[in-house]
Motif scaffolding. Structure first.
Motif, PDB file in Angstrom:
ATOM      1  N   TRP A   1      41.216  32.774  43.873  1.00 52.68           N
ATOM      2  CA  TRP A   1      41.182  33.885  44.827  1.00 52.68           C
ATOM      3  C   TRP A   1      41.172  35.220  44.103  1.00 52.68           C
TER       4      TRP A   1
ATOM      5  N   GLY B   1      38.703  37.581  48.890  1.00 52.96           N
ATOM      6  CA  GLY B   1      39.487  37.992  50.047  1.00 52.96           C
ATOM      7  C   GLY B   1      40.933  38.261  49.691  1.00 52.96           C
ATOM      8  N   ASP B   2      41.688  38.657  50.699  1.00 50.86           N
ATOM      9  CA  ASP B   2      43.103  38.986  50.567  1.00 50.86           C
ATOM     10  C   ASP B   2      43.924  37.702  50.664  1.00 50.86           C
TER      11      ASP B   2
ATOM     12  N   ILE C   1      40.278  39.523  45.199  1.00 51.60           N
ATOM     13  CA  ILE C   1      39.936  40.428  46.292  1.00 51.60           C
ATOM     14  C   ILE C   1      38.686  41.258  46.011  1.00 51.60           C
ATOM     15  N   ASP C   2      38.325  41.401  44.743  1.00 54.95           N
ATOM     16  CA  ASP C   2      37.254  42.311  44.337  1.00 54.95           C
ATOM     17  C   ASP C   2      35.987  41.526  43.993  1.00 54.95           C
TER      18      ASP C   2
ATOM     19  N   TYR D   1      38.624  48.594  44.565  1.00 56.95           N
ATOM     20  CA  TYR D   1      39.920  48.004  44.231  1.00 56.95           C
ATOM     21  C   TYR D   1      40.370  48.256  42.797  1.00 56.95           C
TER      22      TYR D   1
ATOM     23  N   GLN E   1      54.336  42.936  47.437  1.00 54.82           N
ATOM     24  CA  GLN E   1      54.509  41.821  48.378  1.00 54.82           C
ATOM     25  C   GLN E   1      55.276  40.668  47.745  1.00 54.82           C
TER      26      GLN E   1
END
Length: 340
Positions: free
Chosen positions: A167, A201-202, A169-170, A89, A230
């Motif tokens: 949170w 997580g995503d 993602i990596d 990532y 997004q």
């Protein structure tokens, strides 16, 4: 006490990195992520990455072009590269200076987290996030885009009973943040019961587990120096809104005027915009304005603090009461919010 000013003993680098050299470099040339770098001043890093998770090959070439031919000695600081690697990532680079430790990510090598050694506050948008608990209901707060944990350090220092869900993602980035930015300290409960729970997580994957869960959500999601695409979509904000409890709020780092490829549409001439209309330059703010009509406040950080656009959902708080509930420098900065 928990906070960004960790004892130097906690910032010692692991022995296996002792071979890395120190490089003289003007730290002012490294700007927080999504900010415009100072003119004619940038960090160049050339390395070959044969596969994900492989360490950078050294030596790392570090060069800065300066407006003046020579820099005064007091304008330079030595810094050490503590770790440099590529994951699925990110390109991760962690540098240490006498005054701070910084996390640089992706191909832009923009600063995504900072840990000061001599003071708590960062004098940038991270400080603003620490003011959010004062204006939301009692309940857990999520940080979407944990990075090295700068915002989490500040929030738990100021609000030691706070329940945080961070949170990222990596997973490798989180492990490095535990090693170098004191993130693991935040995962242990304070004497007042506050704690950071880390989720890998995503953040955009829907889950019933988080429906109406959060009193507040901090959003700090970037890639290649720009806000994630997004976050430029109204539908994303409508979906994320389902995670807020009644009267909950988002506080968002929207980046600069070049927050994304659609930062300025064809009908907008930036030269004709007043300061009150400058938010139109930011794609995330435009999406938020449509998702939260009449319920969005904004401000722009001062030039010396990066000029990031910030967004806050919900009714405009009573600024005097908000100011009285937080310490300086937040007591001054919260007064700059204005309803869109």
């Amino acid at each position: 006490m928990r906070g960004c000013a960790l004892p130097l003993t906690k910032l010692a680098r692991p022995p296996h990195l002792s071979k890395f050299k120190s490089f003289p470099f003007p730290i002012a040339a490294i700007a927080p992520h999504s900010l415009t770098p100072p003119p004619k001043s940038h960090l160049l890093l050339s390395s070959h990455h044969p596969k994900p998770n492989a360490p950078f090959s050294f030596p790392v070439t570090v060069a800065a072009q300066q407006e003046q031919q020579q820099l005064q000695a007091d304008e330079e600081e030595n810094f050490q590269v503590l770790t440099a690697l590529k994951t699925d990532y990110n390109d991760i680079l962690i540098v240490d200076t006498p005054k701070s430790r910084m996390l640089l990510l992706d191909s832009s090598y923009s600063v995504h987290s900072i840990l000061n050694k001599e003071q708590k506050w960062t004098e940038s948008y991270w400080d603003e996030f620490a003011s959010l608990p004062a204006i939301v209901p009692k309940g857990p707060i999520a940080i979407l885009g944990l990075g090295g944990g700068t915002a989490a350090h500040l929030m738990l220092d100021l609000w030691p009973s706070l329940q945080l869900d961070g949170w990222e993602i990596d997973k490798i980035l989180v492990d490095k943040a535990r090693d170098y930015f004191g993130l693991s300290d935040l995962e242990e409960k304070t004497k007042d019961g506050g704690v950071l729970n880390v989720h890998i997580g995503d953040v955009f994957i829907p889950s019933k587990d988080f429906h109406r869960r959060y009193a507040g959500i901090v959003v700090d999601l970037f890639s290649d120096g720009k806000v994630l695409p997004q976050l430029q979509e109204v539908s994303t904000w409508l979906e994320l809104r389902e995670r807020l409890m009644a009267n909950g709020r988002f506080m968002v780092n929207c980046g600069g005027s070049d927050g994304g490829p659609n930062a300025i549409d064809g009908s907008t001439d930036p030269e004709l915009l007043s300061s009150d209309e400058s938010w139109l330059l930011n794609p995330a703010l435009r999406a938020l304005a449509k998702a939260f009509p009449g319920q969005l406040s904004w401000k722009r950080m001062p030039k010396e603090n990066g000029e990031n656009f910030m967004a806050l959902t919900g009714p405009l708080p009573d600024l005097e009461s908000w100011s009285a509930s937080v310490p300086s420098p937040l007591s001054r900065s919260v007064k700059n919010w204005r309803l869109l």
